[in-house]
Design a protein around this motif. Structure first.
Motif, PDB file in Angstrom:
ATOM      1  N   CYS A 339       0.617  -1.178  -0.087  1.00 37.42           N
ATOM      2  CA  CYS A 339      -0.040  -0.040  -0.003  1.00 37.42           C
ATOM      3  C   CYS A 339       0.954   1.149  -0.218  1.00 37.42           C
ATOM      4  O   CYS A 339       1.995   1.235   0.764  1.00 37.42           O
ATOM      5  CB  CYS A 339      -0.936   0.037   1.300  1.00 37.42           C
ATOM      6  SG  CYS A 339      -2.095  -1.307   1.411  1.00 37.42           S
ATOM      7  N   GLY A 341      -0.717   4.632   0.019  1.00 41.67           N
ATOM      8  CA  GLY A 341      -1.682   5.859   0.401  1.00 41.67           C
ATOM      9  C   GLY A 341      -2.362   6.153  -0.613  1.00 41.67           C
ATOM     10  O   GLY A 341      -3.292   7.301  -0.647  1.00 41.67           O
ATOM     11  N   ARG A 343      -4.956   6.277  -3.189  1.00 45.40           N
ATOM     12  CA  ARG A 343      -6.172   5.410  -3.553  1.00 45.40           C
ATOM     13  C   ARG A 343      -6.485   4.739  -4.698  1.00 45.40           C
ATOM     14  O   ARG A 343      -6.864   3.473  -4.492  1.00 45.40           O
ATOM     15  CB  ARG A 343      -7.403   6.568  -3.240  1.00 45.40           C
ATOM     16  CG  ARG A 343      -8.971   5.787  -3.094  1.00 45.40           C
ATOM     17  CD  ARG A 343      -9.968   6.726  -2.832  1.00 45.40           C
ATOM     18  NE  ARG A 343      -9.763   7.313  -1.450  1.00 45.40           N
ATOM     19  CZ  ARG A 343     -10.476   8.243  -0.849  1.00 45.40           C
ATOM     20  NH1 ARG A 343     -11.678   8.551  -1.467  1.00 45.40           N
ATOM     21  NH2 ARG A 343     -10.185   8.651   0.442  1.00 45.40           N
ATOM     22  N   ASP A 346      -3.890   1.776  -4.849  1.00 45.14           N
ATOM     23  CA  ASP A 346      -4.022   0.679  -3.727  1.00 45.14           C
ATOM     24  C   ASP A 346      -5.439  -0.132  -4.336  1.00 45.14           C
ATOM     25  O   ASP A 346      -5.336  -1.254  -3.985  1.00 45.14           O
ATOM     26  CB  ASP A 346      -4.373   1.501  -2.402  1.00 45.14           C
ATOM     27  CG  ASP A 346      -3.137   1.779  -1.752  1.00 45.14           C
ATOM     28  OD1 ASP A 346      -2.099   1.409  -2.094  1.00 45.14           O
ATOM     29  OD2 ASP A 346      -2.995   2.694  -0.826  1.00 45.14           O
ATOM     30  N   ASP A 371      -7.120   3.562   3.004  1.00 43.45           N
ATOM     31  CA  ASP A 371      -8.294   4.663   3.222  1.00 43.45           C
ATOM     32  C   ASP A 371      -9.326   3.596   3.801  1.00 43.45           C
ATOM     33  O   ASP A 371      -9.118   2.378   3.816  1.00 43.45           O
ATOM     34  CB  ASP A 371      -8.881   5.143   2.142  1.00 43.45           C
ATOM     35  CG  ASP A 371      -9.237   4.614   1.021  1.00 43.45           C
ATOM     36  OD1 ASP A 371      -9.002   3.166   1.109  1.00 43.45           O
ATOM     37  OD2 ASP A 371      -9.619   4.971  -0.084  1.00 43.45           O
ATOM     38  N   GLY A 372     -10.516   4.117   4.158  1.00 40.02           N
ATOM     39  CA  GLY A 372     -11.702   3.428   4.921  1.00 40.02           C
ATOM     40  C   GLY A 372     -12.157   2.265   3.946  1.00 40.02           C
ATOM     41  O   GLY A 372     -12.268   1.110   4.454  1.00 40.02           O
ATOM     42  N   CYS A 401      -7.283   6.146  10.058  1.00 45.48           N
ATOM     43  CA  CYS A 401      -8.296   5.617   9.421  1.00 45.48           C
ATOM     44  C   CYS A 401      -8.978   4.324  10.633  1.00 45.48           C
ATOM     45  O   CYS A 401      -8.245   3.579  10.699  1.00 45.48           O
ATOM     46  CB  CYS A 401      -7.874   4.694   8.127  1.00 45.48           C
ATOM     47  SG  CYS A 401      -9.305   3.746   7.520  1.00 45.48           S
TER      48      CYS A 401
END
Length: 546
Positions: A339, A341, A343, A346, A371-372, A401
């Motif tokens: 990952c 970061g 978005r 990922d 992220d969530g 998160c």
């Protein structure tokens, strides 16, 4: 007019080199000395040996313009004497030359304390040769104090006077002061060897077990220790003593395996280590128990996890502790995504490793950066079953998160990798394995260099240690690695050497917060619940540079 932006051509090489180092550290000639006294320094053996010598010198320079300063092995001022009180006040007010102030090059530029501390050489600094303009009214001579038994740096003596009153007697006087202090240190070392020696000899007569007497100045071993232990083993014993203290038993990692060691306090405050042996006098490897070194416990966990095909495993630890390497060891043939970061990147990476056509083992590194939605997607994938998951995350970095802690909680197995500062008793085996991996297996770390490594706090953990060993092995040219081969930033005694246990815990927490926020001090202060002003004060006080 002299160019004040750099050293003049006629400057001695030692002084010119110091100017270059100071300039690189960010000081300018019009800077004020960056000294922040940390309270009255404790009176160690250097102060005890030097007090009578400095008392005599103070009486000799009464009512004169001369002064003398004594700094310890970290270039922290521990004593100052002047012939006139007016000069003492002037030096304290303008230069900050008071007990407790750290007078190294980074903070105070080129002067007769910082240069001998940096170079281990005698130096004369004339007024205009001082880097900081505030010091240019003085002419100074500085000389390092090397311990007469160990040859280690104990401190620095600086004799100073207004530039217009410099005397040809300054250097011989300085040499006399240093030799008198060294003579006091030698006398104290000779008298100090007796305490503990009788206990060592008496115990040696009763057992064939390897025994080592540890002192700040020397290490004494019996025949069994000489035949069975190497340099890394002695460093491991010292690290064990530092960790557990006298009156205890502990397992220690030696070159021959793991052995039990009994730590005993003997005369003179020294410590005696007695190792377990078999009937033939060989060091006994011990069985598995909770006190085994972290490396052994982790290796056994990895072997056990290899037998769990559908496990959900979290590998946690500070940055640089080897999380990704361990995940690769657990699942060498897995589909893998790291990952970042970012978005979209990922999301694409998770699409690939979670696709129906992907393999049955999935490794996702640095899930704390998800992220969530990304974290929830992994939670659902693990809940479906039928696959083996290995996730890695930086400890303490899951507060950005709220879904990430839930993701970690879904893991049925956890491995928490300890930081290097908690593995000092394993430095011998760790450095040996790393040197082998670097193709420098013929090199070994000398006992003196191992002490330097053990004293460092290793904020970058295994990654930092590997880089230091790579640089040191290159400098050593394939031979044994000594203290001179270790990068200079590790050889300087850290300001944190005298911290209380509570202060050490606070320093560690600040380091972890900075590492977890990528060095962002504002975010680290918020995470710690401190104001930025308080954080900056702690960074200076604990000498933290992340």
């Amino acid at each position: 007019m002299r160019d004040r932006s750099g050293p003049a051509a006629e400057f001695p090489d030692l002084v010119a080199a110091s100017w270059q180092r100071v300039s690189a550290a960010g000081l300018t000639p019009d800077s004020d000395p960056r000294v922040a006294p940390a309270g009255t320094p404790s009176r160690g053996r250097l102060c005890s040996a030097a007090t009578a010598v400095l008392d005599r010198f103070e009486s000799e320079i009464a009512d004169s313009g001369f002064g003398v300063a004594l700094a310890d092995r970290s270039c922290r001022v521990v004593d100052v004497r002047f012939g006139r009180r007016s000069i003492r006040r002037r030096v304290a007010d303008t230069l900050g030359l008071v007990p407790g102030a750290r007078f190294d090059e980074e903070n105070t530029g080129t002067n007769a304390l910082s240069v001998p501390f940096e170079t281990r050489r005698v130096v004369r600094i004339e007024g205009h040769q001082h880097y900081l303009e505030s010091m240019r009214s003085f002419t100074c001579w500085g000389m390092p104090i090397l311990h007469p038994v160990t040859a280690r740096l104990e401190g620095v003596v600086d004799i100073m006077v207004d530039s217009g009153h410099a005397s040809a007697l300054m250097l011989p006087t300085l040499r006399r002061l240093v030799e008198d202090i060294r003579a006091e240190l030698a006398a104290r070392a000779a008298g100090g060897m007796q305490p503990g020696l009788e206990d060592f000899l008496a115990r040696s007569a009763r057992t064939d077990a390897p025994m080592v007497l540890l002192s700040e100045d020397f290490v004494l071993g019996n025949r069994a220790a000489r035949d069975g232990l190497d340099a890394a083993d002695y460093a491991a014993l010292q690290a064990t003593v530092d960790a557990v203290g006298p009156g205890s038993r502990r397992e220690v990692v030696l070159g021959s395996g793991t052995s039990e060691v009994e730590v005993v306090r003997v005369g003179g405050g020294r410590v005696l280590c007695v190792l377990g042996t078999d009937h033939a006098g060989r060091v006994v490897p011990r069985g598995a128990n909770a006190n085994r070194p972290a490396g052994e416990r982790i290796a056994e966990r990895v072997r056990c996890l290899g037998q769990l095909p559908d496990a959900r495993i979290a590998v946690l630890g500070e940055a640089g502790t080897g999380r990704s390497s361990l995940a690769r060891e657990i699942a060498p043939d897995a589909d893998r995504h790291r990952c970042t970061g970012d978005r979209p990147a990922d999301r694409t990476g998770l699409d690939r490793v979670l696709a129906p056509s992907a393999g049955r083992t999935v490794v996702v590194d640095d899930v704390h950066l998800l992220d969530g939605p990304g974290a929830l997607r992994l939670v659902r994938a693990m809940a479906e079953g039928g696959r083996r998951f290995v996730l890695t995350a930086v400890s303490g970095s899951t507060d950005g998160c709220p879904e990430v802690p839930a993701l970690i909680a879904c893991c049925t197995e956890r491995i928490v990798l300890p930081p290097v500062r908690e593995r000092r008793d394993e430095l011998g085996p760790l450095t040996a394995r790393m040197l082998d991996g670097l193709g420098a297996g013929g090199s070994r770390v000398s006992p003196a260099a191992m002490r330097v490594l053990a004293a460092h706090r290793w904020p970058g953990n295994l990654h930092e240690l590997r880089g230091v060993l790579a640089a040191a092995s290159r400098t050593a040219g394939g031979g044994d690695i000594g203290p001179g081969d270790v990068p200079a930033e590790l050889t300087a005694t850290p300001r944190r050497a005298g911290l209380t246990a509570l202060q050490a815990v606070e320093a560690d927490a600040i380091e972890r917060a900075l590492l977890g926020t990528g060095g962002n001090k504002a975010h680290a202060a918020k995470r710690l619940g401190l104001s930025r002003t308080t954080l900056y004060a702690r960074l200076r006080s604990y000498d933290i540079r992340v």
